[in-house]
Design an enzyme around this catalytic site. Structure first.
Site, PDB file in Angstrom:
ATOM      1  N   LYS A  86     -15.771 -57.053 -64.505  1.00  0.00           N
ATOM      2  CA  LYS A  86     -15.015 -56.046 -65.237  1.00  0.00           C
ATOM      3  C   LYS A  86     -13.548 -55.993 -64.851  1.00  0.00           C
ATOM      4  O   LYS A  86     -12.744 -55.382 -65.544  1.00  0.00           O
ATOM      5  CB  LYS A  86     -15.657 -54.670 -65.055  1.00  0.00           C
ATOM      6  CG  LYS A  86     -17.036 -54.604 -65.686  1.00  0.00           C
ATOM      7  CD  LYS A  86     -17.608 -53.213 -65.657  1.00  0.00           C
ATOM      8  CE  LYS A  86     -18.914 -53.124 -66.415  1.00  0.00           C
ATOM      9  NZ  LYS A  86     -20.037 -53.751 -65.701  1.00  0.00           N
TER      10      LYS A  86
HETATM   11  C1  LIG Z   1     -21.185 -54.031 -66.323  1.00  0.00           C
HETATM   12  C2  LIG Z   1     -22.028 -55.081 -65.686  1.00  0.00           C
HETATM   13  C3  LIG Z   1     -22.990 -55.804 -66.411  1.00  0.00           C
HETATM   14  C4  LIG Z   1     -23.285 -55.508 -67.852  1.00  0.00           C
HETATM   15  O1  LIG Z   1     -22.249 -55.880 -68.700  1.00  0.00           O
HETATM   16  P1  LIG Z   1     -22.186 -55.298 -70.203  1.00  0.00           P
HETATM   17  O2  LIG Z   1     -20.940 -55.836 -70.761  1.00  0.00           O
HETATM   18  O3  LIG Z   1     -22.202 -53.808 -70.081  1.00  0.00           O
HETATM   19  O4  LIG Z   1     -23.420 -55.817 -70.876  1.00  0.00           O
HETATM   20  C5  LIG Z   1     -23.694 -56.787 -65.765  1.00  0.00           C
HETATM   21  N1  LIG Z   1     -23.496 -57.059 -64.448  1.00  0.00           N
HETATM   22  C6  LIG Z   1     -22.594 -56.395 -63.724  1.00  0.00           C
HETATM   23  C7  LIG Z   1     -22.452 -56.704 -62.288  1.00  0.00           C
HETATM   24  C8  LIG Z   1     -21.828 -55.392 -64.308  1.00  0.00           C
HETATM   25  O5  LIG Z   1     -20.939 -54.716 -63.563  1.00  0.00           O
END
Ligand SMILES: *Cc1c(COP(=O)(O)O)cnc(C)c1O
Length: 431
Positions: free
Chosen positions: A107
Site C-alpha cells: 500500500k
Molecule cells: C491491503 C492488503 C491486502 C489486500 O489488498 P486489496 O487491494 O484490499 O485486495 C493484501 N495483503 C496485504 C498485506 C494488505 O495490506
C-alpha cells in the site's frame, strides 16, 4: 480525463476532483471514462524502460493535463524510490515482492502517490485543508500515515480496531505524530469502516470539513497499483509462456488495478483472487450470487473484508457480464491452517519466508497451476516481519528486523480511544 460515478447519478469530474472527493456525492466509486491501450512498441521495448518511465506511460492518461508532466514525473520518482523484485520460488512459480517500501506493505505505493497528488493540488491553488479519514484493518493505516506525514494542507485521521492489528502495524500508525492522528476503536474493522462511511454522509461534517478517503476507493491510491503488474512483466525471462497473477485479495483494489493493466494491453491470461475465510468472491463465482457477510478474523488480517468495495469496479471492467468476468478471474478461499502449511512448505522447500497474505496468494496459484500449464506470479503484499507472531512459530526461526521496523518498534504509541460514532464526530469537529 473524466471520471464517472458507478452509481451513475453524480456528474462526471476531473482527476483532481475525483482525488479530492474520494467518493462521488451519490456514494458511487469513480471510474475512468476512457481506457486507451498502450502502444505495441511499449510492450516490445519494456525491458529498456526504467520503472519510473513505465509508471509514467501507464498513469499519464488517467491524470490527463491536471498535473504537469514535470510534476507528475517528480511524483512518480518520489513514490517509487525502492525495489520491486520478482523472486523465483518453484518451477513456474515466482513472487513479486511489494514490501520494500517504508512500511513494508504494497500500500506504500498508492499512499505515497495519492499524498503527493493532494499536496500538488493544494500548492497549486490554496484549496481548503483536507482531512483524510481512513479505516484500517492493519496495513492501510501505516502506509497512509507514512505517505502523508508532513504533507502540507492535509490532516490524517486513522481508525483501527483495538487489539486486532499486529504490534508492528500498530506502532507504524501510532508513533508518527505531526499531522497524523490514530483513533483506536473499541470494535472490529467493520465497525471502523462503518464509522468512516457514516462520517462521509454526515451533514454537519460535510458542511464543516473537507473529508476524503485514502482507501483504495480513491483513484489516486487505486490506479498506481497498476504499476506492479508491468514491473513483474518486465522482469519475466520467458514472455512467450502464458502468465497468470495470483493476488491475495481483501477489498479487491490491487487485483482490480491488475485488470486495468490488462485493459491497457498487458498480456495476462488469468487473474486469481486468493482469499482467506472471507470468501465472498469465490462464492460469487460458484453461485452467481453476491452475498456480503460480516468479516471473519484470520491470520491474514489485511484481507478480512466481508464486502469488498472494489468489486463494483471489477464488474464495470467486464461490463456487468459474469461470463466475461469468469474468463479472466478465478477465485479460491483458504483456511488459516492451510495458510500456515503453505508458509512452512515454502520455507522447507524453497527457503522462502512468506507472510500470511503472500502464502494465501501462493496457495491460489498452486491450485490454478494444478490444472493449467502456465507460469504464475503471486504478489507478496507484506514483509513477514509485519506478522511476527504468526510467522515465527510456523517457521521456527526468528526474523531479523529490517531498519524500517527498527525505527518504529521502540517508539511510544499515541492513540485516542473511542467507542462510538459520536466520539469520532466530536473529534473531527473540534480538530
Ligand atoms: C491491503 C492488503 C491486502 C489486500 O489488498 P486489496 O487491494 O484490499 O485486495 C493484501 N495483503 C496485504 C498485506 C494488505 O495490506
Amino acid at each position: 480525463m473524466q471520471y464517472y460515478s458507478l452509481n451513475k447519478i453524480a456528474p462526471n469530474v476531473s482527476f483532481k476532483d475525483a482525488v479530492i472527493k474520494g467518493l462521488a456525492p451519490d456514494k458511487g466509486l469513480y471510474f475512468p471514462e476512457i481506457i486507451s491501450p498502450l502502444a505495441k512498441g511499449f510492450y516490445n521495448n519494456i525491458n529498456y524502460f526504467s520503472n519510473e518511465e513505465i509508471a509514467f506511460e501507464v498513469i499519464k492518461q488517467f491524470v490527463g493535463n491536471e498535473i504537469s508532466e514535470t510534476a507528475l514525473k517528480e511524483i512518480i520518482k518520489e513514490t517509487l524510490n525502492f525495489d520491486f523484485p520478482v523472486v523465483e520460488i518453484e518451477e513456474n512459480i515466482s513472487t513479486l515482492e511489494l514490501f520494500h517500501g517504508p512500511t513494508m506493505a504494497f500500500k506504500d505505493v498508492g499512499a505515497r502517490f495519492m499524498a503527493r497528488c493532494l499536496s500538488y493540488f493544494n500548492k497549486q491553488e490554496k484549496t481548503a485543508k483536507v482531512t483524510v479519514l481512513v479505516a484500517t484493518s492493519g496495513d492501510t493505516g501505516g502506509a497512509v500515515a507514512s505517505g502523508f506525514l508532513g504533507v502540507k494542507g492535509v490532516d490524517v485521521v486513522i481508525l483501527y480496531p483495538s487489539g486486532k492489528v499486529s504490534n508492528v502495524q500498530e506502532k507504524q500508525l501510532t508513533t508518527l505524530g505531526k499531522n497524523i492522528t490514530a483513533l483506536e476503536v473499541n470494535g472490529t474493522f467493520d465497525d471502523c469502516q462503518a464509522m468512516v462511511k457514516k462520517a462521509f454522509l454526515d451533514e454537519d461534517l460535510i458542511l464543516n470539513k473537507n473529508l476524503t478517503s485514502a482507501n483504495s476507493i480513491n483513484v489516486a491510491r487505486w490506479l498506481p497499483q497498476m504499476f506492479y503488474f508491468f514491473f513483474a512483466y518486465k522482469q519475466l525471462k520467458n514472455k512467450e509462456k502464458d502468465l497468470v497473477f495470483s493476488i491475495p485479495s481483501g477489498n479487491f483494489g490491487n487485483i482490480c488495478a491488475g485488470m486495468m493493466a490488462q485493459q491497457l494491453g498487458l498480456p495476462v491470461k488469468q487473474f486469481i483472487a486468493s482469499t482467506n475465510a472471507n470468501d465472498i468472491v469465490p462464492k460469487y463465482l460458484e453461485t452467481d450470487v453476491y452475498t456480503p457477510k460480516p468479516s471473519i478474523q484470520t491470520i491474514s488480517n489485511a484481507m478480512d473484508v466481508g464486502d469488498p468495495s472494489n468489486f463494483v469496479r471489477i464488474i464495470e471492467i467486464y461490463k456487468n457480464s459474469i461470463s466475461e468476468l469468469k474468463k479472466h478471474l478465478s477465485s479460491y478461499s483458504f483456511t488459516d491452517d492451510e495458510t500456515r502449511e503453505a508458509m512452512k512448505f515454502m520455507k522447507d522447500n524453497s527457503n522462502y519466508i512468506a507472510d500470511p497474505h503472500g502464502a494465501v496468494g501462493y496457495l491460489g496459484l498452486k491450485k490454478y497451476l494444478a490444472i493449467n500449464n502456465v507460469q504464475g506470479i503471486f504478489l507478496e503484499t507484506a514483509h513477514p516481519v509485519k506478522f511476527l507472531d504468526v510467522v515465527e512459530p510456523v517457521i521456527n526461526e526468528t526474523i531479523k528486523l529490517p531498519t524500517q521496523i527498527k525505527e518504529v518498534i521502540d517508539k511510544e504509541k499515541v492513540s485516542k480511544y473511542i467507542s462510538t460514532y459520536n466520539e469520532l464526530k466530536q473529534f473531527l469537529l473540534n480538530s
